[in-house]
Design an enzyme around this catalytic site. Structure first.
Site, short mmCIF file in Angstrom:
data_model
loop_
_atom_site.label_atom_id
_atom_site.label_comp_id
_atom_site.label_asym_id
_atom_site.label_seq_id
_atom_site.Cartn_x
_atom_site.Cartn_y
_atom_site.Cartn_z
N LYS A 22 0.84 -1.21 0.00
CA LYS A 22 0.00 0.00 0.00
C LYS A 22 0.87 1.26 0.00
O LYS A 22 0.68 2.15 -0.83
CB LYS A 22 -0.92 0.01 1.22
N ASN A 23 1.81 1.33 0.94
CA ASN A 23 2.61 2.55 1.07
C ASN A 23 3.49 2.79 -0.15
O ASN A 23 3.76 3.94 -0.50
CB ASN A 23 3.46 2.48 2.34
N ARG A 94 -3.41 10.43 4.51
CA ARG A 94 -2.15 11.14 4.71
C ARG A 94 -1.30 11.20 3.44
O ARG A 94 -0.68 12.22 3.13
CB ARG A 94 -1.37 10.43 5.83
N CYS A 118 -5.16 8.30 9.50
CA CYS A 118 -5.37 7.76 10.84
C CYS A 118 -4.98 8.79 11.91
O CYS A 118 -4.02 9.53 11.75
CB CYS A 118 -4.55 6.49 11.05
N ARG A 123 2.05 14.32 12.90
CA ARG A 123 2.70 14.07 11.61
C ARG A 123 2.73 15.34 10.76
O ARG A 123 2.14 15.38 9.68
CB ARG A 123 2.00 12.91 10.88
N PRO A 124 3.40 16.40 11.22
CA PRO A 124 3.34 17.68 10.53
C PRO A 124 4.05 17.66 9.18
O PRO A 124 4.83 16.77 8.88
CB PRO A 124 4.04 18.63 11.50
N MET A 125 3.77 18.72 8.39
CA MET A 125 4.34 18.83 7.05
C MET A 125 5.62 19.65 7.03
O MET A 125 6.15 19.93 5.96
CB MET A 125 3.30 19.49 6.12
N ASP A 126 6.13 20.08 8.19
CA ASP A 126 7.26 20.99 8.20
C ASP A 126 8.50 20.43 7.52
O ASP A 126 9.25 21.15 6.85
CB ASP A 126 7.58 21.46 9.62
N LEU A 127 8.73 19.10 7.63
CA LEU A 127 9.90 18.51 7.00
C LEU A 127 9.80 18.56 5.48
O LEU A 127 10.80 18.79 4.79
CB LEU A 127 10.08 17.06 7.47
N ASP A 308 4.38 0.43 12.19
CA ASP A 308 3.14 -0.12 11.64
C ASP A 308 2.89 -1.57 12.05
O ASP A 308 1.86 -2.15 11.69
CB ASP A 308 3.13 -0.02 10.11
N ILE A 330 7.92 6.65 17.11
CA ILE A 330 7.65 7.28 15.83
C ILE A 330 6.44 8.19 15.89
O ILE A 330 6.50 9.36 15.52
CB ILE A 330 7.46 6.22 14.73
N ARG A 400 -8.53 0.11 4.29
CA ARG A 400 -7.53 1.04 3.77
C ARG A 400 -6.19 0.35 3.54
O ARG A 400 -5.37 0.85 2.75
CB ARG A 400 -7.34 2.21 4.74
#
Length: 421
Positions: A22-23, A94, A118, A123-127, A308, A330, A400
């Site tokens: 999936k990923n 995500r 989920c 899990r921010p987008m800053d990176l 996971d 994580i 999912r």
């Protein structure tokens, strides 16, 4: 709303085919945005998240066709007529943020809603933002959307990620393929899904070296071509089903599995008393004895123990002999399955990012609720080891990430069915 009903009935035996990852597939699909020529993915998993990504790409003007019962995805982005990834689609998943880098590289602009998925932490987008800004992008957050542009085009740069983020690595690598000059991405994530992405991009004409290491070097090219690429085996689905005979007893062969996809996980299974051996077609998993030994687990970035698989491993430890400590490094908020396992008789104490599990002789069937994708499978696994009937609600989460989950468990002898409530 559907539920899954499981009745613990002892040892399992047979084979379970493992789908494409999936990923990996959710990362490969946005790569179509980088080229005007067709990109075809084989061994695609048949999941709701894949449909969501297909809808998102379609909303941008890409064409996505599902062939061979969903196992093949034929995509073309020869005409992109929209650069806005809308909240109503992005909020569901995500991985939707992975259209940001490719659109910036190809179109020079992108407007992408902050993502959902989920509820397992911020899990921010800053990176992602820092890396793309290093390549020359200008990014502003307005009303829940990232407004990104590269008026002079993206340019190669040397950038070190503050954390080895998989998503930030994927977004940056895709963006850098069409940037002018050389990009060196340090502290890059090393997961097999990233290796798979780079192999696909290389087929499309990208010049990339270092995948699978912490430094990836990308020499930008003027254009990318089309390609056909098989999606790598899903190591998280693989690990989840490997735990079925570990929990319920018996012997199961996982078709398409390889130990090198999950070495840290396999080492923990060995310590717990589970045999894992490679066959011509995959992996065979079986207990060495009736009792499972308790083992401690700390989740880490690849090649460490995968976050996971933490929930599923906790289910195994619930009936292990002794006390195990599971530390989540994580994602915060990733022990939401613990209260549900406690409803089944598990003894679990959660303090911040650490869960202490004292094994019990027998779990008891109960009504429980899936709180996220991986938690849903941990509850199904616990149901295999429980006395009586376990009813897992909110199983839309499992759709999912696991295709035909009921059929796969039933195929090795589990008493399991999906019912409408």
């Amino acid at each position: 709303m559907d539920s899954i009903v499981i009745k613990g009935n002892g040892p399992l035996k047979g084979q379970i085919p493992i789908a494409g990852a999936k990923n990996a597939c959710l990362t490969l699909m946005p790569a179509t945005l980088l080229s005007e020529e067709p990109l075809t993915l084989t061994n695609a998993p048949r999941l709701s998240d894949i449909k969501t990504m297909s809808a998102l790409l379609g909303s941008l003007g890409a064409e996505v066709s599902s062939l061979q019962d969903g196992k093949v995805l034929a995509m073309s982005s020869h005409k992109l007529d929209n650069h806005v990834a809308d909240y109503e689609i992005v909020r569901k998943m995500r991985a939707s943020n992975l259209v940001l880098g490719p659109m910036l590289a190809r179109l020079g602009r992108a407007v992408v809603s902050l993502p959902g998925g989920c509820a397992i932490g911020a899990r921010p987008m800053d990176l992602h933002i820092e890396a793309l800004e290093a390549l020359g992008a200008e990014i502003e957050l307005k009303e829940g959307y990232l407004h990104a542009k590269a008026p002079k085009g993206l340019k190669g740069a040397v950038h070190e990620l503050r954390f080895a983020s998989v998503g930030a690595t994927e977004n940056t690598v895709m963006a850098a393929t069409l940037a002018k000059g050389t990009t060196v991405l340090k502290n890059a994530a090393r997961e097999p899904e990233i290796v798979d992405l780079v192999q696909c991009l290389r087929k499309m004409g990208a010049q990339i070296e270092g995948e699978g290491t912490s430094t990836i070097t990308i020499q930008g090219v003027d254009r990318l071509s089309g390609a056909t690429h098989p999606v790598v085996t899903d190591r998280i689905e693989l690990g989840s089903y490997m735990l079925a005979p570990a929990i319920a007893g018996g012997e199961v062969e996982l078709l398409g599995g390889r130990i090198n996809l999950l070495e840290a996980f396999c080492e923990k299974l060995d310590s717990a008393g589970i045999n894992v051996s490679e066959t011509e077609n995959g992996l065979v998993v079986a207990r060495r004895a009736d009792l499972i030994h308790s083992v401690d687990v700390t989740t880490e970035v690849y090649p460490g123990f995968p976050t996971d698989l933490q929930a599923q491993m906790m289910a195994l430890m619930c009936t292990a002999d002794g006390v195990s400590v599971l530390e989540e490094k994580i994602f915060e908020n990733r022990f939401m399955h613990a209260p549900e396992l406690i409803r089944m008789g598990a003894q679990i104490d959660v303090q911040g990012g650490v869960a202490t599990v004292t094994g019990v002789k027998q779990l008891k069937g109960a009504r429980v609720m899936a709180t996220d994708l991986r938690a849903s499978v941990s509850l199904i696994l616990a149901g295999l080891a429980a006395e009586g009937e376990t009813v897992v609600s909110r199983v839309y989460h499992v759709d999912r990430g696991y295709e035909h989950v009921v059929a796969k468990f039933a195929g090795v002898g589990a008493q399991i069915e999906r019912v409408k409530e």
